[in-house]
Motif scaffolding. Structure first.
Motif, PDB file in Angstrom:
ATOM      1  N   ASN A   1       0.828  -1.218   0.000  1.00  0.00           N
ATOM      2  CA  ASN A   1       0.000   0.000   0.000  1.00  0.00           C
ATOM      3  C   ASN A   1       0.851   1.252   0.000  1.00  0.00           C
ATOM      4  OD1 ASN A   1      -2.547  -0.966  -0.214  1.00  0.00           O
ATOM      5  ND2 ASN A   1      -2.773  -1.325   2.001  1.00  0.00           N
ATOM      6  N   ALA A   2       1.872   1.243   0.836  1.00  0.00           N
ATOM      7  CA  ALA A   2       2.759   2.413   0.913  1.00  0.00           C
ATOM      8  C   ALA A   2       3.488   2.620  -0.415  1.00  0.00           C
ATOM      9  CB  ALA A   2       3.747   2.247   2.060  1.00  0.00           C
ATOM     10  N   ALA A   3       3.805   1.509  -1.090  1.00  0.00           N
ATOM     11  CA  ALA A   3       4.553   1.604  -2.356  1.00  0.00           C
ATOM     12  C   ALA A   3       3.791   2.409  -3.398  1.00  0.00           C
ATOM     13  CB  ALA A   3       4.862   0.208  -2.880  1.00  0.00           C
ATOM     14  N   LYS A   4       2.468   2.309  -3.344  1.00  0.00           N
ATOM     15  CA  LYS A   4       1.630   3.017  -4.339  1.00  0.00           C
ATOM     16  C   LYS A   4       1.845   4.527  -4.273  1.00  0.00           C
ATOM     17  CE  LYS A   4      -1.841  -0.581  -4.252  1.00  0.00           C
ATOM     18  NZ  LYS A   4      -2.896  -1.085  -3.373  1.00  0.00           N
ATOM     19  N   GLU A   5       2.188   5.000  -3.100  1.00  0.00           N
ATOM     20  CA  GLU A   5       2.321   6.455  -2.884  1.00  0.00           C
ATOM     21  C   GLU A   5       3.738   6.965  -3.131  1.00  0.00           C
ATOM     22  OE1 GLU A   5      -0.504   8.024  -2.030  1.00  0.00           O
ATOM     23  OE2 GLU A   5      -1.448   6.029  -2.112  1.00  0.00           O
ATOM     24  N   ALA A   6       4.693   6.052  -3.323  1.00  0.00           N
ATOM     25  CA  ALA A   6       6.099   6.489  -3.359  1.00  0.00           C
ATOM     26  C   ALA A   6       6.559   6.809  -4.778  1.00  0.00           C
ATOM     27  CB  ALA A   6       6.977   5.395  -2.775  1.00  0.00           C
ATOM     28  N   ASP A   7       7.615   7.649  -4.866  1.00  0.00           N
ATOM     29  CA  ASP A   7       8.226   7.915  -6.169  1.00  0.00           C
ATOM     30  C   ASP A   7       9.204   6.810  -6.538  1.00  0.00           C
ATOM     31  OD1 ASP A   7       6.898  10.370  -6.474  1.00  0.00           O
ATOM     32  OD2 ASP A   7       8.343  11.327  -5.122  1.00  0.00           O
ATOM     33  N   VAL A   8       9.859   6.271  -5.523  1.00  0.00           N
ATOM     34  CA  VAL A   8      10.749   5.137  -5.763  1.00  0.00           C
ATOM     35  C   VAL A   8      10.697   4.222  -4.536  1.00  0.00           C
ATOM     36  CG1 VAL A   8      12.868   6.229  -4.858  1.00  0.00           C
ATOM     37  CG2 VAL A   8      13.061   4.457  -6.575  1.00  0.00           C
ATOM     38  N   VAL A   9      10.827   2.920  -4.801  1.00  0.00           N
ATOM     39  CA  VAL A   9      10.845   1.946  -3.705  1.00  0.00           C
ATOM     40  C   VAL A   9      12.198   1.236  -3.715  1.00  0.00           C
ATOM     41  CG1 VAL A   9       9.776  -0.134  -2.739  1.00  0.00           C
ATOM     42  CG2 VAL A   9       8.357   1.559  -3.929  1.00  0.00           C
ATOM     43  N   PHE A  10      12.879   1.270  -2.588  1.00  0.00           N
ATOM     44  CA  PHE A  10      14.080   0.442  -2.423  1.00  0.00           C
ATOM     45  C   PHE A  10      13.688  -0.751  -1.573  1.00  0.00           C
ATOM     46  CE2 PHE A  10      16.323   4.687  -2.740  1.00  0.00           C
ATOM     47  CZ  PHE A  10      16.899   4.443  -3.984  1.00  0.00           C
ATOM     48  N   PHE A  11      13.642  -1.916  -2.191  1.00  0.00           N
ATOM     49  CA  PHE A  11      13.411  -3.125  -1.403  1.00  0.00           C
ATOM     50  C   PHE A  11      14.778  -3.675  -0.995  1.00  0.00           C
ATOM     51  CE2 PHE A  11      13.463  -7.717  -1.119  1.00  0.00           C
ATOM     52  CZ  PHE A  11      12.579  -7.901  -0.071  1.00  0.00           C
ATOM     53  N   VAL A  12      15.015  -3.785   0.304  1.00  0.00           N
ATOM     54  CA  VAL A  12      16.308  -4.296   0.772  1.00  0.00           C
ATOM     55  C   VAL A  12      16.069  -5.626   1.495  1.00  0.00           C
ATOM     56  CG1 VAL A  12      18.427  -3.779   2.031  1.00  0.00           C
ATOM     57  CG2 VAL A  12      17.069  -1.906   1.081  1.00  0.00           C
ATOM     58  N   GLY A  13      16.374  -6.712   0.793  1.00  0.00           N
ATOM     59  CA  GLY A  13      16.118  -8.036   1.367  1.00  0.00           C
ATOM     60  C   GLY A  13      17.282  -8.962   1.105  1.00  0.00           C
ATOM     61  N   GLY A  14      16.946 -10.221   0.865  1.00  0.00           N
ATOM     62  CA  GLY A  14      18.004 -11.202   0.593  1.00  0.00           C
ATOM     63  C   GLY A  14      18.044 -12.279   1.644  1.00  0.00           C
ATOM     64  N   LEU A  15      19.238 -12.635   2.057  1.00  0.00           N
ATOM     65  CA  LEU A  15      19.405 -13.647   3.105  1.00  0.00           C
ATOM     66  C   LEU A  15      19.787 -12.922   4.385  1.00  0.00           C
ATOM     67  CD1 LEU A  15      21.398 -16.202   0.931  1.00  0.00           C
ATOM     68  CD2 LEU A  15      18.935 -16.160   1.339  1.00  0.00           C
ATOM     69  N   ASN A  16      20.172 -13.648   5.397  1.00  0.00           N
ATOM     70  CA  ASN A  16      20.719 -13.018   6.598  1.00  0.00           C
ATOM     71  C   ASN A  16      21.647 -14.016   7.279  1.00  0.00           C
ATOM     72  OD1 ASN A  16      19.052 -14.776   8.047  1.00  0.00           O
ATOM     73  ND2 ASN A  16      17.398 -13.273   8.185  1.00  0.00           N
ATOM     74  N   LYS A  17      22.039 -13.716   8.497  1.00  0.00           N
ATOM     75  CA  LYS A  17      23.026 -14.579   9.169  1.00  0.00           C
ATOM     76  C   LYS A  17      22.374 -15.593  10.112  1.00  0.00           C
ATOM     77  CE  LYS A  17      26.817 -12.365   7.605  1.00  0.00           C
ATOM     78  NZ  LYS A  17      27.703 -11.643   8.495  1.00  0.00           N
ATOM     79  N   ASN A  18      21.077 -15.797   9.934  1.00  0.00           N
ATOM     80  CA  ASN A  18      20.394 -16.808  10.763  1.00  0.00           C
ATOM     81  C   ASN A  18      20.817 -18.213  10.342  1.00  0.00           C
ATOM     82  OD1 ASN A  18      19.011 -14.529  11.543  1.00  0.00           O
ATOM     83  ND2 ASN A  18      16.974 -15.413  11.315  1.00  0.00           N
ATOM     84  N   ASP A  19      20.635 -19.158  11.247  1.00  0.00           N
ATOM     85  CA  ASP A  19      20.897 -20.554  10.931  1.00  0.00           C
ATOM     86  C   ASP A  19      20.111 -20.956   9.682  1.00  0.00           C
ATOM     87  OD1 ASP A  19      21.783 -23.202  11.298  1.00  0.00           O
ATOM     88  OD2 ASP A  19      19.889 -23.719  12.258  1.00  0.00           O
ATOM     89  N   GLY A  20      20.753 -21.655   8.774  1.00  0.00           N
ATOM     90  CA  GLY A  20      20.076 -22.094   7.557  1.00  0.00           C
ATOM     91  C   GLY A  20      20.090 -21.062   6.446  1.00  0.00           C
ATOM     92  N   GLN A  21      20.663 -19.882   6.723  1.00  0.00           N
ATOM     93  CA  GLN A  21      20.823 -18.878   5.652  1.00  0.00           C
ATOM     94  C   GLN A  21      22.322 -18.779   5.347  1.00  0.00           C
ATOM     95  OE1 GLN A  21      18.102 -17.688   4.224  1.00  0.00           O
ATOM     96  NE2 GLN A  21      16.805 -18.760   5.669  1.00  0.00           N
ATOM     97  N   ASP A  22      22.893 -17.574   5.453  1.00  0.00           N
ATOM     98  CA  ASP A  22      24.343 -17.449   5.308  1.00  0.00           C
ATOM     99  C   ASP A  22      24.938 -17.592   6.700  1.00  0.00           C
ATOM    100  OD1 ASP A  22      24.621 -17.103   2.543  1.00  0.00           O
ATOM    101  OD2 ASP A  22      24.105 -14.980   2.683  1.00  0.00           O
ATOM    102  N   CYS A  23      25.153 -18.821   7.094  1.00  0.00           N
ATOM    103  CA  CYS A  23      25.564 -19.061   8.477  1.00  0.00           C
ATOM    104  C   CYS A  23      26.333 -20.380   8.593  1.00  0.00           C
ATOM    105  CB  CYS A  23      24.321 -19.095   9.368  1.00  0.00           C
ATOM    106  SG  CYS A  23      24.693 -19.276  11.111  1.00  0.00           S
ATOM    107  N   GLU A  24      27.393 -20.321   9.353  1.00  0.00           N
ATOM    108  CA  GLU A  24      28.203 -21.511   9.638  1.00  0.00           C
ATOM    109  C   GLU A  24      27.368 -22.598  10.316  1.00  0.00           C
ATOM    110  OE1 GLU A  24      31.657 -20.449  11.879  1.00  0.00           O
ATOM    111  OE2 GLU A  24      32.112 -22.526  12.394  1.00  0.00           O
ATOM    112  N   GLY A  25      27.703 -23.842  10.032  1.00  0.00           N
ATOM    113  CA  GLY A  25      27.085 -24.944  10.755  1.00  0.00           C
ATOM    114  C   GLY A  25      25.943 -25.617  10.018  1.00  0.00           C
ATOM    115  N   ASN A  26      25.451 -24.956   8.980  1.00  0.00           N
ATOM    116  CA  ASN A  26      24.330 -25.507   8.234  1.00  0.00           C
ATOM    117  C   ASN A  26      24.373 -24.993   6.806  1.00  0.00           C
ATOM    118  OD1 ASN A  26      22.092 -27.153   8.213  1.00  0.00           O
ATOM    119  ND2 ASN A  26      21.251 -26.195  10.060  1.00  0.00           N
ATOM    120  N   ASP A  27      23.625 -25.634   5.925  1.00  0.00           N
ATOM    121  CA  ASP A  27      23.491 -25.112   4.566  1.00  0.00           C
ATOM    122  C   ASP A  27      22.079 -24.601   4.367  1.00  0.00           C
ATOM    123  OD1 ASP A  27      26.089 -25.765   4.013  1.00  0.00           O
ATOM    124  OD2 ASP A  27      25.605 -27.643   2.997  1.00  0.00           O
ATOM    125  N   ARG A  28      21.883 -23.858   3.299  1.00  0.00           N
ATOM    126  CA  ARG A  28      20.528 -23.420   2.963  1.00  0.00           C
ATOM    127  C   ARG A  28      19.760 -24.618   2.422  1.00  0.00           C
ATOM    128  NH1 ARG A  28      21.784 -19.506  -1.609  1.00  0.00           N
ATOM    129  NH2 ARG A  28      19.618 -18.837  -1.513  1.00  0.00           N
TER     130      ARG A  28
END
Ligand code: BGC
Length: 737
Positions: free
Chosen positions: A462-489
């Motif tokens: 909803n907020a995106a509809k009102e904006a001139d530009v949207v920066f979506f900042v996502g991806g992975l993170n350092k949680n277990d099972g993401q970009d993290c030692e001890g496990n794989d995705r």
């Protein structure tokens, strides 16, 4: 009479002692290291020698107090100096003066394709380690990116052995100028986290020598690394921390490594193997608090009392022990007891700026349709930032590389600071990830979190509809099972419903930029709909400022991918042909040398989503036709290729010009092409430069497993020059006679 005899006795004992002190060569830092080593060694007792070969705390090993030889102190890791931990705990010691500068992850460094950046990184982190009084830095990591699922890829330098080799050498050299040893890790074949403690890697010799070993070899032969860390996994059914083939035959035999082999923490499994199979120092073996039974737990290490008993009973001689201790003494004399060792510096503005420079050069502009980027804040009044990674601290988590950073500028903070009052910046989380417990605090628990994904998404859209530009900042993170030692995705896809969110955001607002914070490739089902995509990696203390400088055009992006982004997992050789994670006992690298773009190049039906070496700029470059200085080269000659590159746009920029070599006819199957040179050139608008590459027959060779040697077969080759592995601009043929 009595008095006289006392005096005589005294002078008799005093003389030899005095003479002995005169000859304390090991204390004389101006003497050659080998002389110092031999002198110290002959003064040591058996117990003192054995003590040196294993830890006395989580991160330290004893010196020889009687002789004034100091302890060794290690620190993680590749991206910054880890917070102090308690003597025998993984938990933080709650110091108040150990907050470091977090440098970008090594994937970000590799993405700069700039060896000067590797040198700057090494210098800065080396100074930080030195100031904190560490003499061994547990890094850098150069395990090859085999599968996008490996949880530790972010700590390494990508999929290509040539790129990783070129980047690791200056890092090591600069670290070591501080009297701090670089401990290159994890040697070798540690390409997954699942079953990492025991999985046995089955790989052919060609892939071993051509793909998985070159960066370690360069670290040893060109970087002159003073330490190397054995890996957890097995090769030829021997744990790599005590592995005859990898350590004795290859590392110490073929490459002549004279430094210390340090075990990964808990990577030692057997006393005799540790004695005979090339290990020098044991760390991180089980400890159950400070005591175990009646004694100090560290006495129970494989290389502690059990070793001493074998020596005393005569079952083993001190031959191997002396070799280990020589190496450890060499380490001490190269670091703690080196002449003119600098003092280092810690948490400085200079280091933060170094980190920012590296981060800026590593950011990769993957896609920029319609030149949505860079954004002009003066013309963009309403900026919406969406995504948890815009605010989540990424210097925390991920395993042993987790840091207590002095500060961390988030993407949102960076954008806000850059825009100032020029525009209105609004933030919506859009999605959330489960909370994780703070790694450094004993007994810390993750807060329970109830996440209403639908509401988070709907609010953001909803907020995106009102904006001139949207920066979506996502991806992975350092949680277990993401970009993290001890496990794989568990999959290539983005977690936490981000794909749906991105698709809806771009539908609501076509001016949507996707910024990925990852250390790994991810699937992008929305790639055709989103105009601009940026890969910003984990970029440390100055992450947000570095990103904002690219988004708003203060910095012209010049990073290139150090690994392939496949469309689907099956487009990666390790998944199409090989195995991951194996059957829990063995994992077969059936894809052989066809790793990364070497696999992608062979595929007729599929193309990578984003190829190895890809990265755009806000300017454009025109390549001339590559030429060679000769048509035929002999085995003892070099050949030079030249190409002109011109900046045809209206602003300054940097281009990474890449040289690949293709063997047109070979007795063994070879990759379509392989990277053998790269050069990052800075060009003002309209400027043109000639880029040259010289190669020798080494760049034409493959590893012949039958002969166990590198072979360059005479015949036709081609030099290909391009802006990525999938964007070859021109080629020139030549022959090896
Ligand atoms: C990691 C190493 C690290 C060591 C010490 C191990 O679990 O694999 O990379 O240096 O711990 O923290």
């Amino acid at each position: 009479m009595k008095l006289k005899s006392i005096l005589v006795t005294a002078s008799f004992t005093a003389l030899p002692l005095f003479a002995q002190q005169q000859k304390q060569v090991y204390l004389d830092a101006s003497k050659p290291i080998e002389e110092r080593v031999e002198d110290a060694l002959k003064r040591m007792t058996l117990e003192e020698k054995v003590a040196m070969t294993h830890a006395q705390s989580k991160f330290s090993s004893p010196g020889v107090p009687r002789l004034g030889i100091p302890e060794n102190w290690m620190t993680d890791g590749p991206h910054g100096i880890r917070a102090e931990v308690l003597w025998d705990e993984w938990y933080g010691a709650s110091w108040t003066n150990d907050s470091c500068i977090a440098f970008p992850a090594l994937t970000a460094l590799a993405a700069t394709w700039n060896t000067d950046m590797a040198a700057l990184y090494g210098k800065s982190i080396g100074e930080e380690a030195r100031y904190r009084n560490k003499n061994v830095l547990l890094g850098p990591g150069v395990n090859i990116y085999r599968t996008p699922l490996n949880g530790r890829n972010f700590e390494y330098m990508g999929e290509d052995p040539f790129l990783a080799s070129k980047m690791v050498v200056p890092y090591i050299r600069e670290v070591q100028k501080n009297g701090v040893a670089a401990c290159v890790k994890h040697y070798a074949l540690n390409n997954q986290e699942i079953y990492r403690g025991h999985i046995n890697v089955e790989v052919d010799d060609r892939a071993l020598y051509e793909i998985y070993l070159p960066a370690f070899k360069a670290a040893v032969e060109e970087g002159h690394a003073w330490a190397i860390m054995g890996s957890y996994n097995q090769y030829k059914n021997e744990h790599c921390c005590h592995n005859q083939y990898l350590l004795n035959d290859i590392l110490k035999g073929e490459w002549g490594f004279d430094g210390v082999v340090i075990s990964d923490w808990g990577g030692v499994h057997d006393t005799k193997q540790a004695i005979f199979n090339g290990l020098d120092m044991e760390f991180g073996s089980w400890t159950n608090g400070m005591t175990w039974g009646k004694s100090n737990a560290y006495d129970y290490y494989y290389l502690a009392d059990p070793y001493l008993e074998l020596l005393k009973s005569g079952e083993v001689t001190d031959k191997e022990l002396n070799d280990k201790v020589r190496r450890i003494l060499r380490l001490v004399f190269r670091t703690n007891m080196a002449k003119d060792r600098p003092y280092g510096s810690f948490g400085t503005e200079e280091h933060a700026l170094a980190g920012r420079t590296i981060a800026q050069e590593g950011i990769v502009l993957l896609q920029n349709r319609g030149n949505l980027l860079p954004v002009d804040p003066a013309k963009t009044k309403r900026i919406l930032v969406v995504g948890e990674n815009a605010v989540k601290r990424m210097t925390i988590g991920g395993g042993s590389s987790s840091l207590k950073a002095k500060y961390e500028i988030s993407p949102l903070a960076g954008i806000e600071a850059r825009v100032g009052s020029a525009a209105n910046v609004m933030y919506m989380p859009g999605y959330a990830s489960p909370a994780v417990a703070e790694q450094d605090k004993k007994g810390a628990k993750a807060e329970e979190k109830v996440i209403d994904f639908d509401k988070l998404r709907a609010d953001a859209v909803n907020a995106a509809k009102e904006a001139d530009v949207v920066f979506f900042v996502g991806g992975l993170n350092k949680n277990d099972g993401q970009d993290c030692e001890g496990n794989d995705r568990s999959s290539l896809g983005l977690p936490y419903g981000q794909d749906k969110l991105i698709s809806e955001l771009v539908k609501a607002n076509p001016n949507t930029v996707v910024v990925l914070v990852t250390g790994n490739a991810v699937a992008m089902p929305w790639v055709k709909d989103v105009p601009s995509i940026v890969e910003t990696w984990y970029s440390g203390t100055e992450a947000g400022n570095a990103l904002a400088s690219v988004l708003f055009g203060d910095v012209n992006p010049s990073g290139k991918l150090p690994f392939t982004f496949p469309v689907r997992l099956e487009d990666n050789g390790a998944h199409a042909l090989g195995e991951h994670p194996g059957d829990s006992i063995n994992v077969k690298y059936n894809e052989g040398v066809f790793v990364g773009y070497r696999w992608a190049d062979k595929q007729k039906k599929s193309k990578p989503l984003f190829a190895f070496g890809h990265g755009l700029s806000y300017t454009t470059f025109a390549y001339g036709k590559v030429t060679a200085d000769k048509k035929v080269m002999t085995a003892d000659e070099s050949i030079t290729f030249s190409v002109t590159v011109k900046n045809t746009g209206s602003r300054e920029g940097q281009e990474v010009v890449q040289l690949y070599i293709s063997d047109k006819k070979s007795s063994l199957p070879r990759p379509v092409k392989e990277l053998k040179g790269f050069s990052k050139v800075k060009l003002a608008a309209g400027e043109e430069k000639v880029v040259t590459f010289s190669i020798t027959k080494d760049a034409l060779s493959f590893f012949d497993d039958a002969k166990h040697q590198w072979v360059a077969e005479p015949g036709r080759f081609e030099a290909l020059v391009g802006a990525s592995s999938a964007d070859i601009k021109s080629s020139v043929a030549f022959d090896l006679k």
